[in-house]
Design a protein around this motif. Structure first.
Motif, PDB file in Angstrom:
ATOM      1  N   ILE A   1      31.665  83.084 -13.270  1.00 50.58           N
ATOM      2  CA  ILE A   1      32.545  82.467 -12.276  1.00 50.58           C
ATOM      3  C   ILE A   1      32.416  83.200 -10.941  1.00 50.58           C
ATOM      4  CG2 ILE A   1      34.965  82.029 -11.649  1.00 50.58           C
ATOM      5  CD1 ILE A   1      35.475  81.478 -14.656  1.00 50.58           C
ATOM      6  N   GLY A   2      32.285  84.509 -10.986  1.00 52.21           N
ATOM      7  CA  GLY A   2      32.077  85.292  -9.759  1.00 52.21           C
ATOM      8  C   GLY A   2      30.765  84.922  -9.080  1.00 52.21           C
ATOM      9  N   ASP A   3      29.699  84.797  -9.870  1.00 50.23           N
ATOM     10  CA  ASP A   3      28.399  84.398  -9.308  1.00 50.23           C
ATOM     11  C   ASP A   3      28.474  82.991  -8.716  1.00 50.23           C
ATOM     12  OD1 ASP A   3      27.361  86.838 -10.049  1.00 50.23           O
ATOM     13  OD2 ASP A   3      26.446  86.083 -11.916  1.00 50.23           O
ATOM     14  N   PHE A   4      29.196  82.093  -9.409  1.00 48.05           N
ATOM     15  CA  PHE A   4      29.387  80.733  -8.910  1.00 48.05           C
ATOM     16  C   PHE A   4      30.095  80.746  -7.551  1.00 48.05           C
ATOM     17  CE2 PHE A   4      32.534  77.254  -8.632  1.00 48.05           C
ATOM     18  CZ  PHE A   4      31.682  76.176  -8.527  1.00 48.05           C
ATOM     19  N   SER A   5      31.157  81.536  -7.447  1.00 47.33           N
ATOM     20  CA  SER A   5      31.916  81.620  -6.184  1.00 47.33           C
ATOM     21  C   SER A   5      31.046  82.142  -5.051  1.00 47.33           C
ATOM     22  CB  SER A   5      33.140  82.520  -6.357  1.00 47.33           C
ATOM     23  OG  SER A   5      33.988  82.007  -7.350  1.00 47.33           O
ATOM     24  N   GLN A   6      30.224  83.148  -5.362  1.00 47.89           N
ATOM     25  CA  GLN A   6      29.330  83.704  -4.346  1.00 47.89           C
ATOM     26  C   GLN A   6      28.278  82.672  -3.931  1.00 47.89           C
ATOM     27  OE1 GLN A   6      27.319  87.271  -5.562  1.00 47.89           O
ATOM     28  NE2 GLN A   6      26.343  87.567  -3.575  1.00 47.89           N
TER      29      GLN A   6
END
Length: 196
Positions: A146-151
């Motif tokens: 989810i963090g990678d998606f947000s970035q």
């Protein structure tokens, strides 16, 4: 010898010298007073008005000179603002790009091993100069994914702003998270987009 009270103005040539000189002095004083009152005083007032007008014109000229001197700096600032405006407006999607933008968000999620439970556009909201377009996103996946998606969303060529983020575990035992976010993008109103 006659007294001064007996002197007749018509016989001034026969007056004693001292009386003639006195009369001439009085006449000169009266002429000077009348000349000052009727000629010099209006001229003096006119000169004072011209001096005040000159000061006003000097102040106005100084203001105009300062404004003229500031024009190159203002033009440079305007050019910079225009470039920034163009850059930012290019990051706002056109109506025909909304479907491909939604596909890009979906693709980024799938690349990061996320499962979407919802992804759709909300109702367009009017704001000054802009439309705010809500993007409803709900998905599940790991914290890091989810963090990678947000970035990755932040690096897309179009502006997408996350707001009202909510996440929770799918279950007590699971490390999988349910991620719900109200995201926004913006469009220029037609009047603004048509301006040069």
């Amino acid at each position: 010898m006659r007294g001064y009270a007996d002197l007749d103005i018509e016989e001034i040539a026969e007056w004693p010298l001292l009386a003639q000189v006195g009369a001439m002095i009085v006449l000169v004083i009266l002429l000077q007073g009348a000349g000052y009152w009727f000629y010099l005083m209006p001229q003096t007032e006119h000169i004072e008005q011209l001096k005040a007008q000159e000061q006003t014109l000097k102040s106005t000229a100084l203001i105009k000179a300062n404004q003229a001197a500031a024009i190159p700096k203002l033009q440079a600032q305007l050019a910079e603002l225009s470039q920034r405006y163009d850059y930012l407006s290019q990051q706002l999607p056109a109506q025909k790009e909304l479907a491909s933008m939604l596909a890009s968000v979906n693709e980024v999620g799938l690349k990061n091993s996320l499962t979407f439970t919802r992804i759709d556009w909300g109702q367009k909201q009017n704001q000054p100069f802009l439309y705010r377009l809500p993007l409803n996103i709900e998905l599940t996946g790991s914290y890091h994914d989810i963090g990678d998606f947000s970035q990755a969303i932040a690096q897309l060529p179009r502006i997408i702003h996350f707001d009202d983020v909510n996440w929770q575990r799918v279950s007590q035992e699971s490390s999988t998270l349910h991620f719900r976010v109200q995201a926004y993008t913006y469009q220029l109103t037609p009047e603004v987009r048509d301006e040069p």
